[in-house]
Design a protein around this motif. Structure first.
Motif, PDB file in Angstrom:
ATOM      1  N   THR A   1      30.013  37.662  24.343  1.00 26.80           N
ATOM      2  CA  THR A   1      30.603  36.372  23.932  1.00 26.80           C
ATOM      3  C   THR A   1      31.778  35.876  24.773  1.00 26.80           C
ATOM      4  OG1 THR A   1      31.913  37.580  22.337  1.00 26.80           O
ATOM      5  CG2 THR A   1      29.912  36.529  21.510  1.00 26.80           C
ATOM      6  N   VAL A   2      32.464  36.770  25.514  1.00 24.62           N
ATOM      7  CA  VAL A   2      33.665  36.302  26.231  1.00 24.62           C
ATOM      8  C   VAL A   2      33.277  35.212  27.265  1.00 24.62           C
ATOM      9  CG1 VAL A   2      33.557  38.163  27.945  1.00 24.62           C
ATOM     10  CG2 VAL A   2      35.726  36.987  27.554  1.00 24.62           C
ATOM     11  N   PRO A   3      33.991  34.057  27.262  1.00 26.20           N
ATOM     12  CA  PRO A   3      33.655  33.034  28.260  1.00 26.20           C
ATOM     13  C   PRO A   3      33.960  33.529  29.682  1.00 26.20           C
ATOM     14  CG  PRO A   3      34.985  32.110  26.490  1.00 26.20           C
ATOM     15  CD  PRO A   3      35.028  33.586  26.330  1.00 26.20           C
ATOM     16  N   ILE A   4      32.956  33.519  30.548  1.00 30.29           N
ATOM     17  CA  ILE A   4      33.175  33.890  31.960  1.00 30.29           C
ATOM     18  C   ILE A   4      32.988  32.623  32.783  1.00 30.29           C
ATOM     19  CG2 ILE A   4      32.510  35.405  33.874  1.00 30.29           C
ATOM     20  CD1 ILE A   4      31.205  37.285  31.892  1.00 30.29           C
ATOM     21  N   ILE A   5      34.054  32.217  33.480  1.00 31.50           N
ATOM     22  CA  ILE A   5      33.978  30.977  34.269  1.00 31.50           C
ATOM     23  C   ILE A   5      33.929  31.329  35.758  1.00 31.50           C
ATOM     24  CG2 ILE A   5      35.203  28.839  34.862  1.00 31.50           C
ATOM     25  CD1 ILE A   5      36.382  29.158  31.923  1.00 31.50           C
ATOM     26  N   ALA A   6      32.857  30.875  36.401  1.00 28.95           N
ATOM     27  CA  ALA A   6      32.685  31.194  37.827  1.00 28.95           C
ATOM     28  C   ALA A   6      33.593  30.308  38.671  1.00 28.95           C
ATOM     29  CB  ALA A   6      31.234  30.974  38.216  1.00 28.95           C
ATOM     30  N   LEU A   7      34.251  30.931  39.652  1.00 29.88           N
ATOM     31  CA  LEU A   7      35.028  30.162  40.629  1.00 29.88           C
ATOM     32  C   LEU A   7      34.296  30.324  41.955  1.00 29.88           C
ATOM     33  CD1 LEU A   7      38.644  31.445  39.884  1.00 29.88           C
ATOM     34  CD2 LEU A   7      37.670  29.277  39.191  1.00 29.88           C
TER      35      LEU A   7
END
Ligand code: ADP
Length: 502
Positions: A450-456
């Protein structure tokens, strides 16, 4: 006793005496039979001859017909061969016999096989070239965007931290130059992507009224610089929500509005969205951007949609720009099934407009914003990034927004840290030594769905975004990022738990 009529005639002539005839009757009987059988044979052979004559005539007729068909077929074939020869530039002696035609056909088959092989080789070469171009752009994109990310981020930090008043114009100039450089790099990379037809349009629920309404705020600063006023008109009939690609629609509108502002001084910029017609599930909208600026000559009005083309040679010197904006607008709208239109008069102003059809949808999706909208107080972020400059810059930015930041220098460290700690959001770089962001995200997702992972990502490649989704990452921000965009994404995901369904 009666005999064959010929025999009767001969007997009447040579043996008229009936008694004599009587005595020799058996002999005359045999001779009479002989005559009769002779006559039958003659009749039979005459009949047979007349039958075969008829058949012969029929066969002859058929043969003539076949011959005519053959002659015509050869003629047709010859015509086709001549056409082929003309196309391929071959000079051949005409030959009317079938073997000649067959040989010509064989030659044609060999020739077309060779052409096919040549075409295949040319196709492969073109594909390899396109691949090399794509790879080059992807690598260059990463190489250019990574340092630019640090430059823009640090300028943002300088702007927001204590600095001397005399440094203000320097920072301003740095900000404008770096933003211009970024938009040029983005335009060039974007154009190649659009040109290759690699654009995938998102299908999100969007509010057109909000999108158009926000344009005023986005362009206010530039408009004021040129003493322009922006007037927004939104048709009250416009549907509350439609399905569309907010980013790409904004890109088109932003391009048109930036131009309108750039080429207008002390004027009015009108931005409007008007319903052309709508039913219960679809709506056709006309978007218009008009200005009271310098206008464009009639004969230049088509040219300006070509890449790297400006209406006049002094435009670049006077107003800046690369001449790519309208080419992107035109291509994007074409891919979308729409068309950009222009009406303009030199000295009076210009109007650009396009029509788009949307699917209407009534239920909005509003991201739950659970934190304060001015900072990220209390948010625990894991920043996974290997480039020192970027780490420093992002760390300071996040700390300024009052988030607490933990740093991992590669994917492997990130995986370990995620096992030992709990984070509200993970900011994950894609290209890193030891373990890349995609692999790390896949591993983290197994234990933390569930943890939001935001790609950079500093890459321009469309495949990267496919990988990001496949790795179960929640969102992506491309580098160099506009600090406000990063803030908005973090705000959107703060307190959110990703709905990952894999
Ligand atoms: P750029 O603005 O970067 O030069 P664009 O592709 O956006 O590139 O525009 C191409 C050219 O079209 C501009 O250089 C300008 O000559 C002309 N143009 C575009 N929009 C306008 C406008 N609103 N008013 C006058 N000229 C315009």
């Amino acid at each position: 006793m009666a005999f064959h009529k010929t025999l009767e005639r001969q007997l009447d002539r040579f043996l008229p005496d009936a008694a004599d005839r009587e005595k020799l009757a058996p002999l005359f009987q045999v001779i009479s039979h002989y005559y009769e059988s002779q006559e039958r044979d003659k009749q039979l052979s005459e009949h047979a001859f007349s039958v075969s004559e008829k058949e012969y005539q029929e066969v002859l007729h058929n043969l003539k017909e076949q011959d005519e068909i053959k002659r015509q077929s050869i003629e047709n074939l010859r015509g086709v061969l001549q056409l082929l020869d003309q196309r391929l530039g071959i000079n051949r002696e005409t030959d009317d016999d079938l073997m000649g035609v067959v040989n010509d056909l064989k030659l044609q088959v060999v020739h077309s096989k060779k052409l096919k092989a040549d075409l295949q080789r040319a196709k492969e070469a073109a594909e390899n070239l396109a691949k090399a171009k794509g790879n080059f752009l992807s690598v260059m994109s990463h190489e250019i965007r990574t340092p630019l990310n640090a430059i823009i981020g640090n300028i943002h930090l300088l702007e927001n931290e204590d600095h001397l008043p005399m440094q203000e114009p320097l920072i301003n100039s740095l900000r404008i130059s770096s933003t211009n450089l970024l938009s040029l790099v983005n335009d060039i990379l974007d154009f190649s992507k659009i040109d290759e037809g690699k654009v995938v349009f998102a299908e999100n629920k969007i509010s057109l009224a909000n999108l158009i309404g926000n344009m005023k705020e986005v362009h206010l600063y530039r408009a004021r610089e040129n003493q322009n006023e922006i007037q927004i008109t939104i048709d009250p009939e416009i549907p509350a929500f439609v399905v569309g690609d907010e980013t790409r629609l904004s890109q088109v509108m932003n391009n048109l509005i930036s131009n309108a502002i750039k080429f207008t001084q002390h004027g009015v910029i009108g931005v409007s969205a008007k319903v052309l017609h709508q039913q219960s599930c679809r709506a056709a909208i006309r978007f218009t951007v008009n200005d009271s600026g310098i206008g464009i000559d009639k004969e230049k009005q088509e040219l300006i949609f070509e890449r790297f083309t400006q209406a006049n040679s002094d435009i670049d010197r006077k107003y800046g720009g690369s001449g790519l904006g309208l080419a992107i607008v035109k291509k994007l709208l074409e891919l979308w099934g729409s068309k950009i239109c222009i009406e303009s008069e030199p000295g009076k102003g210009s109007q650009f407009y396009f029509d788009m059809e949307f699917q209407r949808c009534d239920a909005p999706v509003i991201p739950s914003l659970k934190k304060s909208e001015t900072d990220l107080h209390g948010l625990k972020i894991l920043l996974v990034e290997d480039t020192e400059f970027n780490v420093q810059m992002a760390q300071r930015m996040l700390t300024n927004w009052k988030a607490s930041v933990d740093v991992a220098r590669n994917g492997e460290i990130a995986v370990t840290k995620c096992g030992d700690n709990s984070y509200d959001i993970i900011l994950m770089d894609i290209q890193m030594p030891v373990m890349d962001g995609i692999t790390a995200s896949k591993i983290i997702r197994k234990s933390n769905p569930t943890v939001p992972i935001i790609a950079l990502s500093a890459s321009n490649s469309t495949e990267i975004f496919g990988d990001v989704v496949a790795a179960g990452m929640s969102d992506s921000v491309s580098k160099p990022f506009n600090p406000n965009d990063l803030f908005k994404v973090l705000l959107k995901w703060s307190g959110e738990q990703t709905k990952v369904t894999r």
